[in-house]
Design an enzyme around this catalytic site. Structure first.
Site, PDB file in Angstrom:
ATOM      1  N   LYS A  92       3.362   2.970  -7.736  1.00  0.00           N
ATOM      2  CA  LYS A  92       3.725   1.983  -8.760  1.00  0.00           C
ATOM      3  C   LYS A  92       4.713   2.537  -9.782  1.00  0.00           C
ATOM      4  CE  LYS A  92      -0.752   3.083 -10.695  1.00  0.00           C
ATOM      5  NZ  LYS A  92      -1.282   3.519  -9.388  1.00  0.00           N
ATOM      6  N   ILE A  95      -6.345  -5.952  -3.356  1.00  0.00           N
ATOM      7  CA  ILE A  95      -6.060  -7.352  -3.665  1.00  0.00           C
ATOM      8  C   ILE A  95      -4.637  -7.698  -3.231  1.00  0.00           C
ATOM      9  CG2 ILE A  95      -5.978  -9.107  -5.473  1.00  0.00           C
ATOM     10  CD1 ILE A  95      -7.725  -7.247  -7.168  1.00  0.00           C
ATOM     11  N   LYS A 105       2.592  -1.939 -13.180  1.00  0.00           N
ATOM     12  CA  LYS A 105       2.218  -3.059 -12.328  1.00  0.00           C
ATOM     13  C   LYS A 105       2.785  -4.374 -12.862  1.00  0.00           C
ATOM     14  CE  LYS A 105      -2.000  -0.654 -10.961  1.00  0.00           C
ATOM     15  NZ  LYS A 105      -3.472  -0.558 -11.121  1.00  0.00           N
ATOM     16  N   VAL A 151      -6.457   8.584  -1.202  1.00  0.00           N
ATOM     17  CA  VAL A 151      -5.913   7.466  -0.440  1.00  0.00           C
ATOM     18  C   VAL A 151      -5.416   7.937   0.924  1.00  0.00           C
ATOM     19  CG1 VAL A 151      -4.146   5.664  -0.365  1.00  0.00           C
ATOM     20  CG2 VAL A 151      -5.285   6.204  -2.528  1.00  0.00           C
ATOM     21  N   GLY A 185      -4.678  -2.346  -5.619  1.00  0.00           N
ATOM     22  CA  GLY A 185      -5.567  -1.905  -4.565  1.00  0.00           C
ATOM     23  C   GLY A 185      -5.581  -2.846  -3.380  1.00  0.00           C
ATOM     24  N   GLY A 222     -15.921   8.814 -11.774  1.00  0.00           N
ATOM     25  CA  GLY A 222     -14.702   8.934 -10.979  1.00  0.00           C
ATOM     26  C   GLY A 222     -13.710   7.813 -11.188  1.00  0.00           C
TER      27      GLY A 222
END
Length: 430
Positions: A107, A138, A207, A17, A136, A189
């Site tokens: 998170k 969204i 989450k 990231v 992600g 992955g």
């Protein structure tokens, strides 16, 4: 008029990231500056292993001293993508103390200690944004925290872990077993070398805690979330779901009680009808339903993990926080005014799909039905098949308190005619 002095940004972590965040900040610098109203300058990147830098990461910005970086005093925004509880928690609070706002994708930390982090941000007049911590690319946190701030959210239901959705999709569409599907997810992955956080539901539970807290304006931590993983889901469960016109998904479910006096948060595998929109969510995608009084049903769908999607959410938060910095304001903080308690799983009203191995002889169905009646659990449908002294009995219940359903299963195990409980799964989405 655009301000010429840049806003300075520090990045903690430069893995999948972090390297994408670096790339976007570099390649889209002019666009970001135009959207913010000032240029943004990446002035430091803290990593643990500088020898593992990805291509495109400026080596002159790299440091192994994350503490010194967040203590510089001239940093406007710290982006934290290292994950875990420590040292992330200490680094974030140190950043607040030294005048920086924080954008995080963590998170686990937000779900465990969000209240304290929000309090620290408020104390030092800083922002804490964490859209990337939930799904992600969204957008979920901002719609719940801002777009639906004038509405009453009653339920959040969804698939929030791409790894588990990929595994279950492969088991359903390709007939793969759990281990085979996990191996494929790892090879592609989607699953980590140690997939425990995903397959045992810890990731989804974190989450769910974040979403429940924001949706219901109360404090919910990961310890409040009932959690079950998918390691016990079998090919027989998938086949049984198909016979019912259902599929199996690992769901995060956050609900406000009908009387409005409490909330629940849970993560577990469940059968959902093929007619439900969540049933068609395939591969490693995420999708979340939000049900509110005025807005009705809203669905959010897209890639829920991976470098580019998560970086997209991080950069969206960065733009928002930088705009706040320019205007000398802060965005929404913690909203926990309702102080609603979180009810235990036993009080949650659910449906069960129960598959029993029983003796193939007269009176078995009557015995089983009596056990359900003794625990005030109503039966919706029953399917029985068998020969040569062995039989299978599949019972689907009406909605009842989970504790009553669990006690019913325990009592069924005590019957001489019940050879074993082949599978138990909740039924949702109806």
């Amino acid at each position: 008029m655009m301000r010429t002095r840049p806003l300075k940004v520090a990045l903690l972590g430069c893995g999948v990231v972090g390297s994408e965040v670096t790339r976007i900040m570099t390649t889209q610098a002019a666009d970001l500056a135009a959207r913010i109203g000032a240029p943004v300058e990446l002035v430091g990147i803290a990593v643990r292993r500088p020898d593992r830098l990805r291509e495109g990461v400026p080596p002159e910005l790299v440091t192994t001293d994350a503490t010194a970086l967040v203590k510089r005093g001239d940093i406007d925004v710290v982006i934290e993508v290292i994950g875990g509880i420590e040292p992330a928690r200490t680094l974030i609070t140190t950043a607040f103390e030294h005048g920086a706002s924080v954008v995080s994708a963590n998170k686990a930390l937000v779900a465990a200690d969000g209240a304290a982090l929000h309090a620290a941000a408020e104390k030092y007049g800083a922002d804490l944004y964490y859209e990337a911590a939930v799904a992600g690319a969204i957008p979920l946190v901002r719609p719940l925290r801002e777009s639906l701030a004038g509405d009453k959210v009653n339920r959040v239901l969804g698939i929030v872990n791409g790894t588990t959705n990929f595994i279950l999709d492969r088991m359903d569409s390709h007939g793969a077993g759990y281990s085979e599907a996990l191996d494929e997810a790892t090879a592609l992955g989607y699953a980590e070398a140690d997939p425990t956080a995903d397959v045992e539901g810890f990731d989804a539970a974190a989450k769910a805690a974040i979403l429940a807290g924001i949706a219901f304006h109360t404090r919910v931590t990961i310890d409040d979330v009932h959690r079950e993983g998918l390691t016990e889901v079998t090919s027989a469960d998938i086949a049984s779901a198909k016979r019912m016109g259902c599929t199996v998904k690992l769901l995060a479910i956050c609900e406000r009680a009908a009387d409005g006096r409490s909330v629940t948060a849970r993560v577990h595998p469940a059968m959902i009808p093929l007619s439900h929109p969540l049933a068609s969510v395939r591969e490693a995608y995420n999708a979340v339903f939000v049900e509110a009084d005025a807005a009705g049903q809203l669905m959010f769908y897209g890639p829920g993990a991976g470098g580019p999607p998560t970086a997209s959410a991080v950069l969206g938060d960065l733009v928002a926080v930088c705009r706040n910095k320019l205007n000398d304001v802060t965005g929404p903080g913690e909203s926990a005014y309702t102080r609603l308690p979180v009810s235990p799983m036993g009080e949650v009203v659910t449906r069960y799909h129960i598959s029993l191995d029983v003796a193939d002889k007269p009176g078995v169905l009557a015995q089983v039905a009596t056990v359900f009646a003794e625990h005030d659990v109503s039966i919706d449908t029953v399917r029985q098949s068998g020969k040569d002294g062995e039989a299978s009995l599949v019972v689907v219940t009406h909605r009842a308190p989970d504790a009553a359903l669990s006690a019913t299963v325990d009592a069924l195990r005590q019957l001489d005619t019940v050879r074993g409980v082949a599978s138990i799964m909740r039924v949702e989405g109806e």
